[in-house]
Design a protein around this motif. Sequence first.
Motif, PDB file in Angstrom:
ATOM      1  N   ASN A 133       0.833  -1.201   0.000  1.00  0.00           N
ATOM      2  CA  ASN A 133       0.000   0.000   0.000  1.00  0.00           C
ATOM      3  C   ASN A 133       0.871   1.257   0.000  1.00  0.00           C
ATOM      4  OD1 ASN A 133       0.825   0.466   2.680  1.00  0.00           O
ATOM      5  ND2 ASN A 133      -1.035  -0.419   3.550  1.00  0.00           N
ATOM      6  N   ARG A 176       1.342   3.610   2.291  1.00  0.00           N
ATOM      7  CA  ARG A 176       2.132   3.804   3.510  1.00  0.00           C
ATOM      8  C   ARG A 176       3.430   2.987   3.432  1.00  0.00           C
ATOM      9  NH1 ARG A 176       1.142   5.458   8.570  1.00  0.00           N
ATOM     10  NH2 ARG A 176      -1.073   5.588   8.173  1.00  0.00           N
ATOM     11  N   HIS A 177       3.315   1.734   3.047  1.00  0.00           N
ATOM     12  CA  HIS A 177       4.485   0.857   2.916  1.00  0.00           C
ATOM     13  C   HIS A 177       5.505   1.479   1.953  1.00  0.00           C
ATOM     14  CE1 HIS A 177       6.390  -3.234   2.704  1.00  0.00           C
ATOM     15  NE2 HIS A 177       6.858  -2.704   1.585  1.00  0.00           N
ATOM     16  N   LEU A 235       5.856   4.632   1.017  1.00  0.00           N
ATOM     17  CA  LEU A 235       6.450   5.853   1.545  1.00  0.00           C
ATOM     18  C   LEU A 235       7.522   5.544   2.586  1.00  0.00           C
ATOM     19  CD1 LEU A 235       3.358   8.208   1.817  1.00  0.00           C
ATOM     20  CD2 LEU A 235       5.348   8.484   0.313  1.00  0.00           C
ATOM     21  N   LEU A 236       7.278   4.542   3.429  1.00  0.00           N
ATOM     22  CA  LEU A 236       8.289   4.147   4.413  1.00  0.00           C
ATOM     23  C   LEU A 236       9.549   3.626   3.711  1.00  0.00           C
ATOM     24  CD1 LEU A 236       5.981   2.427   7.045  1.00  0.00           C
ATOM     25  CD2 LEU A 236       7.302   4.529   7.370  1.00  0.00           C
ATOM     26  N   SER A 269       4.053  -5.586   6.926  1.00  0.00           N
ATOM     27  CA  SER A 269       2.639  -5.309   6.714  1.00  0.00           C
ATOM     28  C   SER A 269       1.862  -6.318   7.555  1.00  0.00           C
ATOM     29  CB  SER A 269       2.275  -5.457   5.231  1.00  0.00           C
ATOM     30  OG  SER A 269       2.328  -6.815   4.858  1.00  0.00           O
ATOM     31  N   SER A 317       4.770  -1.082   9.673  1.00  0.00           N
ATOM     32  CA  SER A 317       4.073  -0.122   8.803  1.00  0.00           C
ATOM     33  C   SER A 317       2.843   0.481   9.466  1.00  0.00           C
ATOM     34  CB  SER A 317       3.664  -0.794   7.488  1.00  0.00           C
ATOM     35  OG  SER A 317       2.679  -1.785   7.724  1.00  0.00           O
ATOM     36  N   ARG A 318       2.371  -0.109  10.556  1.00  0.00           N
ATOM     37  CA  ARG A 318       1.135   0.363  11.182  1.00  0.00           C
ATOM     38  C   ARG A 318       1.356   1.390  12.277  1.00  0.00           C
ATOM     39  NH1 ARG A 318      -0.434  -5.623  12.416  1.00  0.00           N
ATOM     40  NH2 ARG A 318       1.805  -5.547  12.569  1.00  0.00           N
ATOM     41  N   ARG A 319       2.527   1.332  12.922  1.00  0.00           N
ATOM     42  CA  ARG A 319       2.813   2.263  14.021  1.00  0.00           C
ATOM     43  C   ARG A 319       4.311   2.477  14.083  1.00  0.00           C
ATOM     44  NH1 ARG A 319       4.732  -1.164  17.907  1.00  0.00           N
ATOM     45  NH2 ARG A 319       3.965  -3.269  17.827  1.00  0.00           N
ATOM     46  N   TYR A 353       9.323   7.758   9.733  1.00  0.00           N
ATOM     47  CA  TYR A 353       7.859   7.803   9.711  1.00  0.00           C
ATOM     48  C   TYR A 353       7.298   9.148   9.274  1.00  0.00           C
ATOM     49  CZ  TYR A 353       7.799   3.194  11.743  1.00  0.00           C
ATOM     50  OH  TYR A 353       7.950   1.838  11.938  1.00  0.00           O
ATOM     51  N   LEU A 358       5.550  10.908   6.943  1.00  0.00           N
ATOM     52  CA  LEU A 358       4.760  10.567   5.769  1.00  0.00           C
ATOM     53  C   LEU A 358       4.079  11.792   5.208  1.00  0.00           C
ATOM     54  CD1 LEU A 358       3.162   7.254   7.096  1.00  0.00           C
ATOM     55  CD2 LEU A 358       5.245   7.528   5.767  1.00  0.00           C
TER      56      LEU A 358
END
Length: 174
Positions: free
Chosen positions: A38, A40-41, A43-44, A106, A135-137, A172, A174
Amino acid sequence: MGTAPKLLSLEAYLEREARSRRKHEFVEGVAYALAGANARHNLLVSNLLYLLRRGAEGKPCRVFPSDMRLKVGNRVYYPDLTVVCHPVDLEALYLEDACLVVEVLSPKTASIDAREKRTAYLGLPGLRGYLMVDSRRPSLTLYRKTPEGLVEERGRLWLPCLDLELDPEEVYRL
């Protein structure tokens, strides 16, 4: 009873992968399709690529993004980032050792990355660190090899190979 899948050779896997529209990892003769990542992944990974590439400047290290395969025994993975600090054949289809491997976790891959891949990567003779990025926090975990054994570190980290301090806020952003 189901039949066991026909096992592929490394050469057959690489030929099949060259023709495939999707990436597959190769585990003991079986090719497994990778799920897409996704935003977010991505961008990280992009932030990490920028930070690690900056850290590699002036050093004999190269940072490879996720299209470069890493062969570990009878497995071939696509790590999110791989740092190599030795000469590399620029025509190679895969690397066979690394100094640092980075995976952005993920929800679907976290358990595989944390168990199977961690064990495999830490078996690489030249590996000095395996970085897992949630990736979530905001959570960074580095498994660093030392002469005394394996050390687990979290938070603000000093990355081996690149001698780079990694600030979670930069990762992080983003």
